[in-house]
Design an enzyme around this catalytic site. Structure first.
Site, PDB file in Angstrom:
ATOM      1  N   LYS A  13     -15.214  55.348  -0.070  1.00 49.97           N
ATOM      2  CA  LYS A  13     -16.200  55.460  -1.147  1.00 49.97           C
ATOM      3  C   LYS A  13     -16.594  54.060  -1.598  1.00 49.97           C
ATOM      4  O   LYS A  13     -15.743  53.261  -1.992  1.00 49.97           O
ATOM      5  CB  LYS A  13     -15.611  56.237  -2.327  1.00 49.97           C
ATOM      6  CG  LYS A  13     -16.515  56.272  -3.571  1.00 49.97           C
ATOM      7  CD  LYS A  13     -15.809  56.923  -4.750  1.00 49.97           C
ATOM      8  CE  LYS A  13     -16.647  56.798  -6.029  1.00 49.97           C
ATOM      9  NZ  LYS A  13     -15.940  57.347  -7.206  1.00 49.97           N
ATOM     10  N   ASP A  25     -20.776  52.099 -10.925  1.00 55.83           N
ATOM     11  CA  ASP A  25     -20.930  53.501 -11.325  1.00 55.83           C
ATOM     12  C   ASP A  25     -21.165  53.604 -12.824  1.00 55.83           C
ATOM     13  O   ASP A  25     -20.242  53.519 -13.628  1.00 55.83           O
ATOM     14  CB  ASP A  25     -19.684  54.304 -10.942  1.00 55.83           C
ATOM     15  CG  ASP A  25     -19.837  55.784 -11.281  1.00 55.83           C
ATOM     16  OD1 ASP A  25     -20.991  56.233 -11.471  1.00 55.83           O
ATOM     17  OD2 ASP A  25     -18.808  56.478 -11.344  1.00 55.83           O
ATOM     18  N   LYS A  67     -21.710  57.413 -18.457  1.00 50.60           N
ATOM     19  CA  LYS A  67     -20.350  57.235 -18.971  1.00 50.60           C
ATOM     20  C   LYS A  67     -20.412  56.745 -20.415  1.00 50.60           C
ATOM     21  O   LYS A  67     -21.298  55.982 -20.789  1.00 50.60           O
ATOM     22  CB  LYS A  67     -19.583  56.218 -18.122  1.00 50.60           C
ATOM     23  CG  LYS A  67     -19.289  56.666 -16.706  1.00 50.60           C
ATOM     24  CD  LYS A  67     -18.531  55.591 -15.945  1.00 50.60           C
ATOM     25  CE  LYS A  67     -18.302  56.001 -14.499  1.00 50.60           C
ATOM     26  NZ  LYS A  67     -17.327  57.106 -14.391  1.00 50.60           N
ATOM     27  N   ASP A  87     -15.453  50.697  -8.324  1.00 49.71           N
ATOM     28  CA  ASP A  87     -15.607  52.031  -7.736  1.00 49.71           C
ATOM     29  C   ASP A  87     -15.915  51.991  -6.239  1.00 49.71           C
ATOM     30  O   ASP A  87     -16.134  53.024  -5.625  1.00 49.71           O
ATOM     31  CB  ASP A  87     -16.696  52.809  -8.487  1.00 49.71           C
ATOM     32  CG  ASP A  87     -16.418  54.302  -8.545  1.00 49.71           C
ATOM     33  OD1 ASP A  87     -15.254  54.689  -8.349  1.00 49.71           O
ATOM     34  OD2 ASP A  87     -17.358  55.077  -8.779  1.00 49.71           O
ATOM     35  N   ASP A  94     -22.060  62.080 -12.508  1.00 50.42           N
ATOM     36  CA  ASP A  94     -20.905  61.185 -12.478  1.00 50.42           C
ATOM     37  C   ASP A  94     -19.844  61.665 -11.498  1.00 50.42           C
ATOM     38  O   ASP A  94     -18.811  61.024 -11.320  1.00 50.42           O
ATOM     39  CB  ASP A  94     -20.305  61.027 -13.887  1.00 50.42           C
ATOM     40  CG  ASP A  94     -19.368  59.838 -14.003  1.00 50.42           C
ATOM     41  OD1 ASP A  94     -19.504  58.905 -13.188  1.00 50.42           O
ATOM     42  OD2 ASP A  94     -18.489  59.840 -14.890  1.00 50.42           O
ATOM     43  N   GLU A 146     -20.240  61.586  -8.344  1.00 51.43           N
ATOM     44  CA  GLU A 146     -21.093  61.094  -7.259  1.00 51.43           C
ATOM     45  C   GLU A 146     -20.329  60.663  -6.014  1.00 51.43           C
ATOM     46  O   GLU A 146     -20.866  60.688  -4.907  1.00 51.43           O
ATOM     47  CB  GLU A 146     -21.960  59.927  -7.764  1.00 51.43           C
ATOM     48  CG  GLU A 146     -21.315  58.546  -7.730  1.00 51.43           C
ATOM     49  CD  GLU A 146     -20.051  58.430  -8.574  1.00 51.43           C
ATOM     50  OE1 GLU A 146     -19.157  57.651  -8.195  1.00 51.43           O
ATOM     51  OE2 GLU A 146     -19.933  59.115  -9.609  1.00 51.43           O
ATOM     52  N   ARG A 173     -17.949  62.031  -4.363  1.00 53.88           N
ATOM     53  CA  ARG A 173     -17.781  63.106  -3.379  1.00 53.88           C
ATOM     54  C   ARG A 173     -19.069  63.365  -2.602  1.00 53.88           C
ATOM     55  O   ARG A 173     -19.028  63.843  -1.467  1.00 53.88           O
ATOM     56  CB  ARG A 173     -17.282  64.368  -4.074  1.00 53.88           C
ATOM     57  CG  ARG A 173     -18.229  64.996  -5.077  1.00 53.88           C
ATOM     58  CD  ARG A 173     -17.538  65.928  -6.041  1.00 53.88           C
ATOM     59  NE  ARG A 173     -16.649  65.206  -6.956  1.00 53.88           N
ATOM     60  CZ  ARG A 173     -15.901  65.785  -7.890  1.00 53.88           C
ATOM     61  NH1 ARG A 173     -15.925  67.099  -8.018  1.00 53.88           N
ATOM     62  NH2 ARG A 173     -15.134  65.075  -8.673  1.00 53.88           N
TER      63      ARG A 173
END
Length: 518
Positions: free
Chosen positions: A280, A285, A292, A303, A362, A364, A366
């Site tokens: 990933k 993010d 967030k 991230d 959020d 995201e 996956r």
């Protein structure tokens, strides 16, 4: 990068800025005593046999990571002796735990920041011990200084900016490591390769997101590929649109920096197995439209730690010449809110052809991983492992220092867990309960990107499993806890990016090369 040498000098004759020795807690009837570890004999002799009593008078107890500095007496060529705690003395005929050695060496290296050279005279009962000490010292000596100490053009005579940060230890001289022994030489070479790639991953994780975004990350990978004989393919936005990578495009469409899918392929002419690694790579993010809250944004440059770990592992495999094919897939995107961003309620058509209703932008990671997992599956590798800072739920479950392992094969999950424990990375096997899958049913699409709140880390794993090719062993490492350390440094773990999972993945590649995939 800190240099490593296998020194032929003895502890009494080595010329350096400091000499590191080990001390431990006594056991049994000697509980409470301070015990000098093997390697400290020459130093103890210089102290007239009183080193332990001197250290005890200074408050040393031998606890793991404890560092005690004292001036060296006549008889040594160094000005300073550093005693580092190893924890409890091992049972009779047993060696010191390699992770204890690794952490002790890391603690000592951190204490030596600003020094040019230090000798490490810690107990080395085997080449594995030497590798642990070398690895710990090289990892402990890490510092991220790229944005500190530049010239201040407004100050007279080119005065430097910054907080006066010192450079890390310049050279680690390993004593007692048998430099002419093939096993010790190989252990040192492996320690250097793995530590340097972990530190490369740390650099990437620590780089601010205005400088590290999908395109620039891809450029770093391309440069490294040329240097180490790794074939690199970069799919830009046009190629992603043409290929139908809806997950990557959907996550990245709100940003001025477009997404990328990077494939790194290390191949060995005698390889019989192929290991695919998927990382990933959300370079920042914000949460997207599902923004967030304040207080959760500041460290979100981390991230992309999963992609950094995959990148570092592929390069390490190439440097070590492992007899296995290792393919790395970096799913890179920046998740930002804008007029072009994906909205909660949108439906994305993934590379696999499945449709996904986005209930929370959020969630995201996956989505980008799903596309990369499908693409990796097309090449029919023997196994796929994805690595991601995926869920806060995993941090709640396992804390900040342990990553979770999920898999579609129990034996494979167990193998990875055992490997992680062997190399000193805390991990724990987690289930994929089938009953949680129903929570991701969508009235609009094939699946939603959210399910039940409770067990959220497991729900994310179940989502990813939907995009793994039939019959391929797959594991998911959720490194959300240990990937980025916000507290004070400890052992060989710095503040900031840690390079979590690299050691586990490199060892997995070695096991795969040996035909022991699990």
């Amino acid at each position: 990068m800190t240099a490593l040498t296998l020194s032929t000098a003895g502890a009494a004759t080595l010329r350096a800025d400091a000499l590191v020795v080990g001390v431990a807690k006594g056991a049994g009837s000697k509980s409470g005593d301070l015990v000098l570890a093997p390697g400290a004999e020459a130093v103890d002799k210089a102290f007239d046999g009183k080193l332990a009593s001197v250290l005890k008078a200074l408050g040393a107890a031998g606890a793991e990571g404890e560092v005690t500095k004292l001036p060296a007496p006549d008889g040594l060529k160094v000005p300073v002796v550093i005693a580092v705690g190893l924890g409890s003395v091992p049972e009779k005929d047993e060696a010191y735990d390699t992770e204890a050695l690794r952490r002790a060496a890391g603690s000592a290296a951190r204490a030596l920041t600003g020094s040019k050279k230090a000798g490490f005279a810690l107990p080395l009962a085997s080449a594995e011990d030497a590798e642990a000490v070398a690895e710990g010292a090289l990892l402990g000596a890490y510092a991220f200084t790229a944005y500190q100490g530049g010239e201040n053009k407004l100050a007279p005579k080119g005065k430097k900016n910054g907080n006066g940060a010192k450079l890390p230890l310049g050279e680690v001289a390993l004593l007692g490591a048998k430099p002419r022994d093939k096993a010790f030489k190989a252990a040192a070479e492996r320690a250097v390769a793995v530590a340097e790639e972990i530190n490369r991953a740390r650099d990437l994780i620590n780089t601010p997101p205005n400088d590290l975004y999908p395109e620039s990350f891809a450029a770093v990978a391309t440069t490294a590929g040329k240097e180490h004989g790794i074939k690199v393919q970069v799919l830009d936005e046009k190629a992603l649109v043409k290929g139908g990578f809806g997950g990557l495009l959907g996550v990245g469409q709100g940003s001025a920096h477009g997404p990328r899918l990077v494939k790194l392929a290390y191949t060995h002419p005698k390889a019989e197995k192929t290991l695919a690694l998927v990382g990933k790579g959300i370079t920042y993010d914000s949460g997207g439209i599902s923004l967030k809250p304040a207080g959760h944004n500041e460290t979100m440059k981390c991230d992309m730690s999963g992609a950094a770990a995959v990148f570092a592992t592929v390069v390490a495999a190439a440097r070590l010449g492992l007899q296995v094919n290792v393919t790395g897939w970096l799913a890179l995107a920046e998740n930002m809110p804008s007029g072009n961003a994906t909205r909660p309620g949108d439906v994305l058509r993934m590379y696999s052809g499945k449709t996904v209703e986005v209930l929370n932008t959020d969630a995201e990671g996956r989505l980008v991983l799903a596309d990369a997992l499908t693409r990796a599956s097309e090449e029919n590798p023997d196994a796929i492992v994805d690595v991601a800072t995926l869920t806060g739920a995993m941090v709640l479950a396992l804390g900040n220092r342990t990553f979770g392992i999920m898999a579609n094969d129990d034996a494979f999950r167990t193998s990875i867990h055992e490997i992680a424990e062997e190399v000193g990375e805390a991990s724990w096997p987690m289930p994929l309960p089938a009953d949680l899958r129903k929570g991701m049913d969508s009235p609009t699409a094939d699946i939603a990107n959210m399910g039940e709140r409770m067990g959220g880390g497991l729900v994310a794993g179940l989502f990813l499993q939907e995009f793994v090719g039939e019959g391929i062993a797959w594991a998911h490492l959720d490194i959300a806890g240990p990937a980025f350390h916000e507290g004070a440094p400890y052992g060989y773990t710095p503040k900031g990016g840690t390079g979590s999972a690299v050691r586990t993945l490199v060892k997995l590649a070695e096991r795969t090369a040996a035909g022991d995939l699990g």
